[in-house]
Scaffold this motif. Sequence first.
Motif, PDB file in Angstrom:
ATOM      1  N   TYR A 188       0.871  -1.173   0.000  1.00  0.00           N
ATOM      2  CA  TYR A 188       0.000   0.000   0.000  1.00  0.00           C
ATOM      3  C   TYR A 188       0.915   1.233   0.000  1.00  0.00           C
ATOM      4  CZ  TYR A 188      -2.900  -3.724   1.995  1.00  0.00           C
ATOM      5  OH  TYR A 188      -3.536  -4.910   2.228  1.00  0.00           O
ATOM      6  N   SER A 201      -5.483  -1.673  11.053  1.00  0.00           N
ATOM      7  CA  SER A 201      -5.774  -2.806  10.166  1.00  0.00           C
ATOM      8  C   SER A 201      -6.537  -3.899  10.884  1.00  0.00           C
ATOM      9  CB  SER A 201      -4.464  -3.381   9.602  1.00  0.00           C
ATOM     10  OG  SER A 201      -4.714  -4.484   8.762  1.00  0.00           O
ATOM     11  N   SER A 243      -7.539  -7.169  15.119  1.00  0.00           N
ATOM     12  CA  SER A 243      -7.228  -5.870  14.531  1.00  0.00           C
ATOM     13  C   SER A 243      -6.210  -5.170  15.427  1.00  0.00           C
ATOM     14  CB  SER A 243      -8.485  -5.027  14.388  1.00  0.00           C
ATOM     15  OG  SER A 243      -9.062  -4.766  15.657  1.00  0.00           O
ATOM     16  N   GLY A 269      -8.126  -7.611   6.264  1.00  0.00           N
ATOM     17  CA  GLY A 269      -9.526  -7.339   5.977  1.00  0.00           C
ATOM     18  C   GLY A 269      -9.801  -5.868   5.745  1.00  0.00           C
ATOM     19  N   GLY A 270      -8.842  -5.015   5.990  1.00  0.00           N
ATOM     20  CA  GLY A 270      -8.974  -3.575   5.796  1.00  0.00           C
ATOM     21  C   GLY A 270      -7.786  -2.886   6.424  1.00  0.00           C
ATOM     22  N   SER A 272      -5.440   0.917   6.710  1.00  0.00           N
ATOM     23  CA  SER A 272      -5.205   2.326   6.417  1.00  0.00           C
ATOM     24  C   SER A 272      -4.017   2.806   7.244  1.00  0.00           C
ATOM     25  CB  SER A 272      -6.443   3.170   6.726  1.00  0.00           C
ATOM     26  OG  SER A 272      -6.732   3.132   8.112  1.00  0.00           O
TER      27      SER A 272
END
Length: 276
Positions: A188, A201, A243, A269-270, A272
């Motif tokens: 990323y 995350s 997370s 799963g996500g 930033s």
Amino acid sequence: MKKRMLKFVLSLALVLSLVPALSANAAMYATTSNVTSNSLTLGWTLESGEYAVQIYKNGAFFTSTAYTSTYPITGLSPCTTYYFDVKGMGSYGSTSTYPVTTLGCPSAPVISATATYNSINVSWSASNAVEYDLYVDGAFYTTTTSTSYSLSATPSRSYSIKVVARNATGQTAQATKGVSTPAFFQTYTQSLSAGNIVLSSGFTNTSSTSSTYIYFSLYRVSGSSSTYVGGTSAYLAPGQSSSLSTTLASGQPAGTYRVEASSTYAVVGGLSYYSM
């Protein structure tokens, strides 16, 4: 006695003289040619004195024909084995073909595959088939008329992919290929202002049997080079989801930064990251 012997010899001579005439009325040397998926040409040789024959297909009477040594056979089924008998009229003699199989049999598909950590793209050669069954690890997955398919997958796992090709009349041929997915790895990249760089995350261990770690590494990018500036990791039990929100590096200048996330079994799963 002499008269009886003479009669016997004359009778035997008469019988022997008739044998060539009778055996001459025979069809010989049956062959097949011009074979397609639904037709072929049947051929034979007529002996002297013969003019008509009866044709039998797989033991059953098919037709009669005269004054020819070939006959077009149509209406056959693809990928089906036939044999033919050609009999001279009066049953004086006959000839048979070797078994012949019409075209249209499916052939074993040639499979190729490319894999990412979460997908497998499978393709295969067309093989006289109208549809294909896909099996994954021995279990039926789907049926398709295409020659390619994308399957969902999980990281660091071996799969057995079987493709069964089926033609219009139901005959099949199959092939199997083993495919392994790589471990999870994602990057990323974005531009950030100066400050502390914070990562947020979620992630899940896709393995139900093995624990794993997930790793996050932060790099500052300048042209074609990059400098490691921080990182973190998290442990996950089999099947666990979790997370984190943590500072990867403090007091960083404005610039372009790249986060690399990697794991043997876990996937993000996500994710930033930002400066603050």
